[in-house]
Motif scaffolding. Structure first.
Motif, mmCIF file in Angstrom:
data_model
loop_
_atom_site.group_PDB
_atom_site.id
_atom_site.type_symbol
_atom_site.label_atom_id
_atom_site.label_comp_id
_atom_site.label_asym_id
_atom_site.label_seq_id
_atom_site.Cartn_x
_atom_site.Cartn_y
_atom_site.Cartn_z
ATOM 1 N N ALA A 29 -26.246 131.674 64.954
ATOM 2 C CA ALA A 29 -26.924 131.531 63.670
ATOM 3 C C ALA A 29 -26.221 132.355 62.595
ATOM 4 C CB ALA A 29 -28.389 131.955 63.796
ATOM 5 N N LEU B 100 -33.970 133.618 63.441
ATOM 6 C CA LEU B 100 -32.817 132.708 63.488
ATOM 7 C C LEU B 100 -32.540 131.962 62.186
ATOM 8 C CD1 LEU B 100 -33.266 131.175 67.065
ATOM 9 C CD2 LEU B 100 -31.719 133.009 66.355
ATOM 10 N N ALA C 39 -32.511 126.734 62.180
ATOM 11 C CA ALA C 39 -32.792 126.726 63.621
ATOM 12 C C ALA C 39 -34.019 125.874 63.926
ATOM 13 C CB ALA C 39 -32.999 128.142 64.133
#
Length: 239
Positions: free
Chosen positions: A19, A42, A46
């Motif tokens: 990420a 994240l 995500a």
């Protein structure tokens, strides 16, 4: 990219590494609540999809959803796994099936199911363990699952020869995660100290270090590396 078992521990650390490199990350795990908590760290690109890798219908639904969302998988990290300390004489059929179903069956059908969504330049990284070589007392079943995956990878790279998809195995030594401490239970501190003394670096690993090693194997920086088992264990397996 997809990280199985990505809601905590090594899987979440791996997902965070990707990420941070601006990858569109999909994480899976069995518990949606834990997945939702992991998403907070994240970022907006995500996605979390609940799935049990040992369940064929869950995997089919997972890959169908990924195809709808993204159309393809560039990187697969088959991280979902489990281990139990069960010495010979106390191994039950339930323990054996539970560990093999997740660590071997789950990885096998995760990789096989992802392949139709992968193409030239894609990369698969499977999370193994130094237990494939040196399982230690009570870890015969767990170590056997990781050795099985090592053998499979050596065959799989031949099965998909010419596809342009690479498959490698990243095998950590002991890493300081909650799952390790839970497995070691009341003996955690003593055993972690023993692990640290065995390491040529004098400590056990940190989850983010495994994330960086996985990112290397998944990237073009390792474009001529295929079918290897790379140990990330502070040198313990070399002495």
């Amino acid at each position: 990219m997809l990280v199985t078992g990505g809601s905590s521990g090594l899987g979440l650390a791996i997902a965070k590494e990707f990420a941070e490199q601006s990858a569109r990350v999909v994480i899976t795990g069995r518990r949606q609540e834990q997945l939702d908590e992991a998403l907070v760290s994240l970022g907006n690109d995500a996605t979390a999809i609940a799935a049990d890798v040992s369940n064929a219908s869950d995997l089919a639904a997972l890959f169908s959803r990924i195809e709808s969302l993204h159309g393809r998988i560039d990187v697969l990290v088959a991280n979902a796994g489990m281990g139990e300390i069960t010495p010979l004489g106390k191994i039950t059929e339930a323990v054996f099936d539970r560990v093999f179903n997740t660590n071997v069956k789950g990885v096998t059908f995760t990789v096989q199911g992802a392949l139709p969504l992968m193409g030239q330049g894609s990369s698969i990284v499977i999370i193994g363990s130094t237990a494939s070589m040196n399982p230690g007392p009570g870890l015969s079943v767990y170590g056997a699952t990781k050795a099985a995956i090592r053998a499979m990878v050596r065959s799989w790279v031949l099965d998909i020869k010419g596809s342009g998809i690479r498959i490698n195995l990243l095998s950590p030594g002991p890493v300081d995660t909650q799952s390790l401490r839970s497995m070691l239970a009341d003996d955690a501190e003593q055993i972690i100290q023993a692990f640290s003394e065995k390491s040529t670096l004098g400590r056990i690993g940190e989850a983010h270090e495994i994330g960086k090693a996985v990112a290397f194997l998944a990237s073009d920086a390792s474009s001529y590396i295929n079918g290897v088992e790379l140990f990330a264990d502070g040198g313990a397996s070399q002495v």
